[in-house]
Design an enzyme around this catalytic site. Structure first.
Site, PDB file in Angstrom:
ATOM      1  N   GLU A   1       0.840  -1.192   0.000  1.00  0.00           N
ATOM      2  CA  GLU A   1       0.000   0.000   0.000  1.00  0.00           C
ATOM      3  C   GLU A   1       0.881   1.250   0.000  1.00  0.00           C
ATOM      4  O   GLU A   1       0.436   2.338   0.319  1.00  0.00           O
ATOM      5  CB  GLU A   1      -0.978  -0.001   1.172  1.00  0.00           C
ATOM      6  CG  GLU A   1      -0.349  -0.121   2.540  1.00  0.00           C
ATOM      7  CD  GLU A   1      -1.371   0.008   3.654  1.00  0.00           C
ATOM      8  OE1 GLU A   1      -2.085   1.013   3.677  1.00  0.00           O
ATOM      9  OE2 GLU A   1      -1.430  -0.892   4.512  1.00  0.00           O
TER      10      GLU A   1
ATOM     11  N   CYS B   1      -3.424  -3.314   4.491  1.00  0.00           N
ATOM     12  CA  CYS B   1      -2.459  -4.295   5.012  1.00  0.00           C
ATOM     13  C   CYS B   1      -2.839  -5.737   4.674  1.00  0.00           C
ATOM     14  O   CYS B   1      -2.130  -6.663   5.048  1.00  0.00           O
ATOM     15  CB  CYS B   1      -2.338  -4.165   6.529  1.00  0.00           C
ATOM     16  SG  CYS B   1      -1.998  -2.504   7.068  1.00  0.00           S
TER      17      CYS B   1
ATOM     18  N   HIS C   1      -2.201  -9.663  12.345  1.00  0.00           N
ATOM     19  CA  HIS C   1      -1.667  -8.416  11.798  1.00  0.00           C
ATOM     20  C   HIS C   1      -1.328  -7.519  12.996  1.00  0.00           C
ATOM     21  O   HIS C   1      -2.150  -7.359  13.905  1.00  0.00           O
ATOM     22  CB  HIS C   1      -2.703  -7.742  10.897  1.00  0.00           C
ATOM     23  CG  HIS C   1      -2.353  -6.331  10.558  1.00  0.00           C
ATOM     24  ND1 HIS C   1      -1.161  -6.008   9.948  1.00  0.00           N
ATOM     25  CD2 HIS C   1      -2.992  -5.145  10.795  1.00  0.00           C
ATOM     26  CE1 HIS C   1      -1.098  -4.693   9.803  1.00  0.00           C
ATOM     27  NE2 HIS C   1      -2.189  -4.151  10.298  1.00  0.00           N
TER      28      HIS C   1
HETATM   29  N1  CAA Z   1       1.631   3.733  30.739  1.00  0.00           N
HETATM   30  C1  CAA Z   1       1.091   2.568  30.267  1.00  0.00           C
HETATM   31  N2  CAA Z   1       0.090   2.559  29.345  1.00  0.00           N
HETATM   32  C2  CAA Z   1      -0.360   3.750  28.883  1.00  0.00           C
HETATM   33  C3  CAA Z   1       0.163   4.963  29.318  1.00  0.00           C
HETATM   34  C4  CAA Z   1       1.207   4.934  30.296  1.00  0.00           C
HETATM   35  N3  CAA Z   1       1.765   6.065  30.765  1.00  0.00           N
HETATM   36  N4  CAA Z   1      -0.469   5.952  28.667  1.00  0.00           N
HETATM   37  C5  CAA Z   1      -1.384   5.380  27.849  1.00  0.00           C
HETATM   38  N5  CAA Z   1      -1.311   4.037  27.976  1.00  0.00           N
HETATM   39  C6  CAA Z   1      -2.068   3.010  27.264  1.00  0.00           C
HETATM   40  C7  CAA Z   1      -3.543   3.367  27.106  1.00  0.00           C
HETATM   41  O1  CAA Z   1      -4.295   2.996  28.252  1.00  0.00           O
HETATM   42  C8  CAA Z   1      -3.902   2.544  25.884  1.00  0.00           C
HETATM   43  O2  CAA Z   1      -4.069   1.203  26.243  1.00  0.00           O
HETATM   44  P1  CAA Z   1      -5.523   0.493  26.062  1.00  0.00           P
HETATM   45  O3  CAA Z   1      -5.841   0.602  24.572  1.00  0.00           O
HETATM   46  O4  CAA Z   1      -5.268  -0.907  26.471  1.00  0.00           O
HETATM   47  O5  CAA Z   1      -6.458   1.265  26.903  1.00  0.00           O
HETATM   48  C9  CAA Z   1      -2.629   2.617  25.040  1.00  0.00           C
HETATM   49  O6  CAA Z   1      -1.578   2.978  25.938  1.00  0.00           O
HETATM   50  C10 CAA Z   1      -2.700   3.649  23.932  1.00  0.00           C
HETATM   51  O7  CAA Z   1      -3.081   4.865  24.504  1.00  0.00           O
HETATM   52  P2  CAA Z   1      -4.095   5.829  23.735  1.00  0.00           P
HETATM   53  O8  CAA Z   1      -5.262   5.055  23.231  1.00  0.00           O
HETATM   54  O9  CAA Z   1      -4.341   7.012  24.574  1.00  0.00           O
HETATM   55  O10 CAA Z   1      -3.130   6.209  22.511  1.00  0.00           O
HETATM   56  P3  CAA Z   1      -3.362   7.185  21.325  1.00  0.00           P
HETATM   57  O11 CAA Z   1      -4.778   7.591  21.210  1.00  0.00           O
HETATM   58  O12 CAA Z   1      -2.336   8.254  21.399  1.00  0.00           O
HETATM   59  O13 CAA Z   1      -2.931   6.260  20.089  1.00  0.00           O
HETATM   60  C11 CAA Z   1      -3.706   4.693  18.437  1.00  0.00           C
HETATM   61  C12 CAA Z   1      -3.337   4.924  19.897  1.00  0.00           C
HETATM   62  C13 CAA Z   1      -5.033   5.407  18.153  1.00  0.00           C
HETATM   63  C14 CAA Z   1      -3.824   3.227  18.159  1.00  0.00           C
HETATM   64  C15 CAA Z   1      -2.595   5.315  17.548  1.00  0.00           C
HETATM   65  O14 CAA Z   1      -1.369   4.672  17.774  1.00  0.00           O
HETATM   66  C16 CAA Z   1      -2.921   5.246  16.071  1.00  0.00           C
HETATM   67  O15 CAA Z   1      -3.668   6.079  15.531  1.00  0.00           O
HETATM   68  N6  CAA Z   1      -2.323   4.276  15.361  1.00  0.00           N
HETATM   69  C17 CAA Z   1      -2.512   4.091  13.926  1.00  0.00           C
HETATM   70  C18 CAA Z   1      -3.777   3.332  13.618  1.00  0.00           C
HETATM   71  C19 CAA Z   1      -3.687   1.881  13.994  1.00  0.00           C
HETATM   72  O16 CAA Z   1      -2.632   1.313  14.123  1.00  0.00           O
HETATM   73  N7  CAA Z   1      -4.860   1.240  14.116  1.00  0.00           N
HETATM   74  C20 CAA Z   1      -4.899  -0.188  14.437  1.00  0.00           C
HETATM   75  C21 CAA Z   1      -6.083  -0.865  13.794  1.00  0.00           C
HETATM   76  S1  CAA Z   1      -6.127  -0.539  12.032  1.00  0.00           S
HETATM   77  C22 CAA Z   1      -4.947  -1.598  11.354  1.00  0.00           C
HETATM   78  O17 CAA Z   1      -4.535  -2.524  11.979  1.00  0.00           O
HETATM   79  C23 CAA Z   1      -4.448  -1.295   9.975  1.00  0.00           C
HETATM   80  C24 CAA Z   1      -3.108  -0.672  10.081  1.00  0.00           C
HETATM   81  O18 CAA Z   1      -2.104  -1.355  10.018  1.00  0.00           O
HETATM   82  C25 CAA Z   1      -3.021   0.773  10.274  1.00  0.00           C
END
Ligand code: CAA
Length: 386
Positions: free
Chosen positions: A79, A111, A233
């Site tokens: 992709e 993916c 994945h």
């Molecule tokens: N200590 C330990 N854990 C902590 C922490 C700390 N100080 N602060 C936060 N966390 C934990 C949170 O509790 C959370 O865990 P849970 O999900 O178990 O509750 C985790 O860390 C992530 O925290 P946030 O949700 O607050 O993080 P975020 O909003 O900044 O980002 C995300 C998370 C949205 C996945 C971001 O990384 C993102 O946008 N990623 C890209 C999209 C993605 O990968 N999506 C996955 C599904 S789609 C897919 O699989 C296709 C692909 O390849 C993209």
């Protein structure tokens, strides 16, 4: 007839960013990356590396071992396409000097498409068992600087030779499918970084686990207890844990923690690579093969997910004697030989990516055998690195 993965090899970028660099410079608690998303490092490409050079680097050991005589099809899943019209696979075919009597195409569905490529390859070999198909999954995951997706960037390529009587992974016929037209993650033609609705994408991914599993059961697939290992994945490795917990709920598994612990060997490579999109689930399989023992006779389930969204669950069996065909030291070296860069260097490289337009030459930076030398008259230039 048994058909599946006869050989598998991987490559990644020459550089690496420790996520501690992002944590320190943005005031983020490092535990969020290590425990929250389960990531430690991300691979970064040099200016003279792209999906084609990584694919060539991954495929070379396979061609050195088996030759190219019976490879009449190359399926390149990505992709991160480098051209809207020409397949990245044709650039790869030229760079590797492969014979002309071969069909080459590129496949796309976020993916997921490498799994489609693998299934197409199996079907082609079923029709002509004397032929082999080279399947490539190669991607570079890029999100905007300072976005939530930033710590989940990364990249890598996995090359797989699909044949009859495979030495590494016999793919079974039952497969579970799910497609749903959603906008959870995508990359419009005018952007070099993905647009993502992060938490929604996780929700769609988890829903797809249930849907693909249900279809797998209806298609006559094995029960949960008959599957020894699960590879997911891994956009980030905690996503695999969440996905497996969802599956254990659906299957009413009693000892969930013990089942989740079996994922560990599938996450070793992805933790250090970051997201490699199409290649990610196959890096999980490779990580399991390279980092576990006594896998002969074991059944492995693979869950492939591509945003947008398409998902597939399928299984395979690891044959006797598989260990003799692995390249464990080669893959450890690939990860260990990356050069560490700091936060400032990483940001400069990320920003410079979009400035490369028109004709340009790239500096020699890669530590690999192949390089992207730049663009002349709108034509991408690929070379052996020496
Ligand atoms: N200590 C330990 N854990 C902590 C922490 C700390 N100080 N602060 C936060 N966390 C934990 C949170 O509790 C959370 O865990 P849970 O999900 O178990 O509750 C985790 O860390 C992530 O925290 P946030 O949700 O607050 O993080 P975020 O909003 O900044 O980002 C995300 C998370 C949205 C996945 C971001 O990384 C993102 O946008 N990623 C890209 C999209 C993605 O990968 N999506 C996955 C599904 S789609 C897919 O699989 C296709 C692909 O390849 C993209």
């Amino acid at each position: 007839m048994k058909i599946g993965i006869h050989d598998i090899a991987a490559a990644t970028g020459s550089l690496v960013l420790d996520l501690a660099e992002i944590a320190t410079n943005t005031g983020t608690d490092l535990a969020k990356f290590h425990r929250g998303i389960g990531q430690f490092e991300m691979s970064i490409n040099t200016v003279d590396e792209d999906i084609v050079t990584m694919a060539a680097r991954a495929a070379k050991p396979i061609l050195d071992r088996h030759g190219s005589d019976n490879i009449r099809t190359i399926l390149f899943a990505t992709e991160s396409g480098v051209d809207q019209s020409k397949s990245a696979g044709v650039f790869l075919h030229g760079l590797l000097g492969l014979p002309g009597n071969c069909r080459v195409v590129e496949l796309k569905e976020a993916c997921y498409s490498a799994t489609a490529a693998l299934q197409f390859a199996v079907a082609m070999v079923a029709r002509k068992p004397e032929e082999k198909v080279l399947v490539i999954a190669s991607d570079i995951a890029r999100y905007e600087l300072d976005s939530s997706g930033e710590p989940t960037q990364g990249g890598g390529a996995v090359a797989m030779l699909v044949s009859a009587d495979p030495a590494l992974f016999e793919i079974e016929p039952a497969t579970g499918l799910w497609t749903s037209d959603v906008m959870d993650f995508w990359r419009p033609n005018d952007r070099s970084t993905a647009v993502v609705d992060g938490h929604y994408s996780m929700q769609v991914y988890l829903d797809s686990v249930g849907k693909a599993w249900s279809d797998f059961q209806q298609a006559g697939g094995n029960s949960f207890d008959e599957i020894d290992y699960f590879c997911y994945h891994q956009p980030f490795t905690r996503m695999a844990v969440k996905a497996h917990r969802r599956l254990t709920e659906i299957c009413e598994v009693e000892d969930v923690d013990a089942s989740v612990a079996t994922l560990e060997p599938t996450m070793i490579y992805n933790r250090r690579l970051g997201n490699s999109y199409t290649a990610s689930v196959f890096f999980a399989l490779l990580s399991l093969l390279d980092n576990s023992e006594n896998l002969a006779g074991k059944r492995v389930g693979l869950f492939s997910y591509g945003s947008g969204a398409v998902a597939e669950f399928f299984t395979g069996i690891i044959p006797e004697g598989y260990e003799k065909h692995l390249r464990v030291a080669h893959h450890a070296e690939m990860l260990d030989q990356r050069t560490n860069i700091d936060y400032a260097d990483y940001r400069a490289r990320h920003a410079a990516y979009d400035e490369l337009t028109g004709s340009y030459e790239t500096e020699r930076q890669t530590n690999g055998d192949y390089r992207f030398a730049g663009v002349v008259d709108h034509k991408r230039q690929y070379r052996n690195a020496e």
